[in-house]
Write an enzyme that holds these catalytic residues in place. Structure first.
Site, PDB file in Angstrom:
ATOM      1  N   LYS B 179      57.147  32.665  19.358  1.00 57.36           N
ATOM      2  CA  LYS B 179      58.324  32.543  18.482  1.00 57.36           C
ATOM      3  C   LYS B 179      58.047  33.077  17.092  1.00 57.36           C
ATOM      4  O   LYS B 179      58.964  33.561  16.421  1.00 57.36           O
ATOM      5  CB  LYS B 179      58.811  31.096  18.457  1.00 57.36           C
ATOM      6  CG  LYS B 179      57.816  30.084  17.904  1.00 57.36           C
ATOM      7  CD  LYS B 179      58.093  29.673  16.483  1.00 57.36           C
ATOM      8  CE  LYS B 179      56.933  28.893  15.902  1.00 57.36           C
ATOM      9  NZ  LYS B 179      57.162  28.431  14.540  1.00 57.36           N
ATOM     10  N   GLU B 269      51.262  33.136  10.937  1.00 60.64           N
ATOM     11  CA  GLU B 269      50.620  33.268  12.249  1.00 60.64           C
ATOM     12  C   GLU B 269      51.137  34.468  13.038  1.00 60.64           C
ATOM     13  O   GLU B 269      50.401  35.079  13.803  1.00 60.64           O
ATOM     14  CB  GLU B 269      50.798  31.991  13.078  1.00 60.64           C
ATOM     15  CG  GLU B 269      49.911  30.830  12.627  1.00 60.64           C
ATOM     16  CD  GLU B 269      48.429  31.009  12.998  1.00 60.64           C
ATOM     17  OE1 GLU B 269      48.055  32.084  13.488  1.00 60.64           O
ATOM     18  OE2 GLU B 269      47.662  30.057  12.775  1.00 60.64           O
TER      19      GLU B 269
END
Lengths: 318, 318
Positions: B179, B269
């Site tokens: 995601k 990330e």
């Protein structure tokens, strides 16, 4: 292609422009004759998406529109008049429904009210304001008649408006109806300033609810993960312009549903669809806690009670 | 319960507060000893979620934290150090991973790097800023050890933070990693001002891409429609605070990836995960056009070329 777009709200007007841009001969048929006159005189829709330039589009009152000669009739009227409008259309040209809702009297999917002619439905994340500003978007056209679906795809598709074909009419149409109800709840979360985390959780649970309902009505799970399902639900629940989201926000801040609709000044389909969807869920024996909650609030229950109830249920497996 | 939270970034700090509120004895272990000192002295995290009041939480440098005696060790460190941090943990207490990413060297799911002790993962739409402000949220805890999952659920669950149990560790963990990559693309759409319609379409296609990848790795489709899938993807892609979304926006407006990360000042990330996810997709022979596009842009390709390519593909079936 000769195309009549029936219904001169914001989405009908935007789609008329897309079709005109693709080189079709487009008539935009308004239920209000004065509105049709104003469009022909000024080249703008006096009420909706005023940014849209209607050059090259002929406006007409519905009874005067060349429906019989049209190769395609695009219908974009509120769900509460959809049945009457399509039953009064002359000729047998194929119909494409843009309306997102259910028949308020019978709960029927709107495409089932189109008799004796081929029918397709077009749906997806398509806030009209963005389309008329030339921003890119994508949508799905679904029909049991795949030849018609492909014809609609070719008619509407462009580099700025991608159209995908689907054969899941039930799924696309139930997504289109149910997402407005979930967006009312999402707007409620905005009105209570609950934050994006809980709104995202609510919308994810809302999609699960939409899917349970529609699968039991014969829809395909894939549709819910696609443009007409998740895509449209997200944009309806997050876009500042989303009218159902906005109505939920106003109601959560104390407006009555009819006051919210009046302030928005456009049809808020979720308000009409919520009780119809709840009745459908009852008939199918499917649990729809968010839809039930929306109906309770629309019928006068305090929204804070609903939030407390939802958050204090026992922890479970997802 | 005695709990050590390893990693004093914004999410580790927020979860330490949730656990403290539930009556647990919580140590917040920081990789930086000076940061731990500052937390003990001021009762605030000097770097992240400054709104969080740390009263009742003891901070410590990681080597000094009572990990051996802990009944639960919650790990919330960046993915690039996750393997080293968990391999250096003494004792055999169960670990709960909060880290959303993949091992940058091997592409392994992070929970597989936890050896010789039970492991669970916690994920969902949980922007830390909202949690520390006391706004409601919901998350999923997944483990192959269902007894551990339920223990974590009971430890973390409250009226403001609902926790659901899942047995789909693969799905929850791959959703959490992927995601962030899709959110980089969604932020790119924001940076190019493409509007909510196309961003919603992109995110819906992104979820489909996440699901294809994870299903081929053994995940359950349901997970993608749930809190850890769609829920977290939406909030990461729409929240103004979403750091991956924000990084994508900055890059689309001309920043280099490392400049964007520096401006955000927290670990992004998605920048680490994108190439690792692409390599995983290649090994599994799964098409991931959005992830490929993100990688190409991170490697220097112009973003506008990507948009043009995506929008000018031939129309197809959804």
């Amino acid at each position: 292609m000769r195309i009549v777009v029936v219904g001169a709200g914001s989405w009908g007007t935007a789609v008329a422009c897309l079709l005109r841009d693709n080189g079709h001969e487009v008539t935009l048929a308004a239920r209000d004759a004065a509105q049709a006159d104003a469009m022909n005189t000024t080249g703008r829709n006096p009420r909706y998406v005023q940014a849209a330039d209607l050059a090259g589009i002929v406006a007409a009152p519905i009874p005067d529109a060349p429906v019989v000669d049209a190769e395609l009739v695009v219908v974009a009227v509120p769900s509460r008049v959809f049945g009457d409008v399509v039953s009064e259309l002359p000729g047998d040209s194929p119909v494409v429904s843009l309306t997102k809702g259910l028949d308020p009297t019978t709960g029927a999917r709107l495409s089932t009210l189109v008799r004796n002619r081929p029918v397709a439905v077009l749906s997806g994340p398509t806030i009209a304001d963005e389309i008329v500003r030339g921003l890119p978007a994508a949508a799905v056209v679904a029909s049991d008649d795949l030849e018609l679906a492909v014809r609609v795809q070719v008619a509407v598709h462009s580099v700025l408006f991608r159209v995908y074909v689907s054969d899941d009419v039930v799924g696309v149409e139930l997504c289109a109806a149910a997402k407005n109800v979930i967006a009312l709840a999402a707007g409620g979360a905005d009105g209570l300033s609950l934050g994006d985390n809980s709104k995202a959780a609510l919308v994810a649970r809302g999609l699960a609810e939409m899917r349970r309902l529609a699968e039991s009505a014969g829809a395909r799970p894939d549709t819910f993960a696609g443009l007409a399902g998740m895509g449209d639900l997200i944009v309806t629940s997050w876009s500042p312009s989303g009218r159902n989201r906005r109505a939920g926000e106003l109601i959560a801040r104390g407006a009555k549903p009819d006051e919210a609709a009046a302030e928005i000044g456009m049809v808020v389909e979720g308000l009409t669809t919520a009780p119809v969807l709840r009745d459908l869920a009852h008939r199918l024996e499917i649990e729809v806690p968010i839809t039930e909650g929306v109906c309770a609030v629309l019928e006068g229950a305090p929204l804070t009670d609903l939030v407390t109830t939802l958050m204090s249920r026992a922890p479970t497996t997802e």
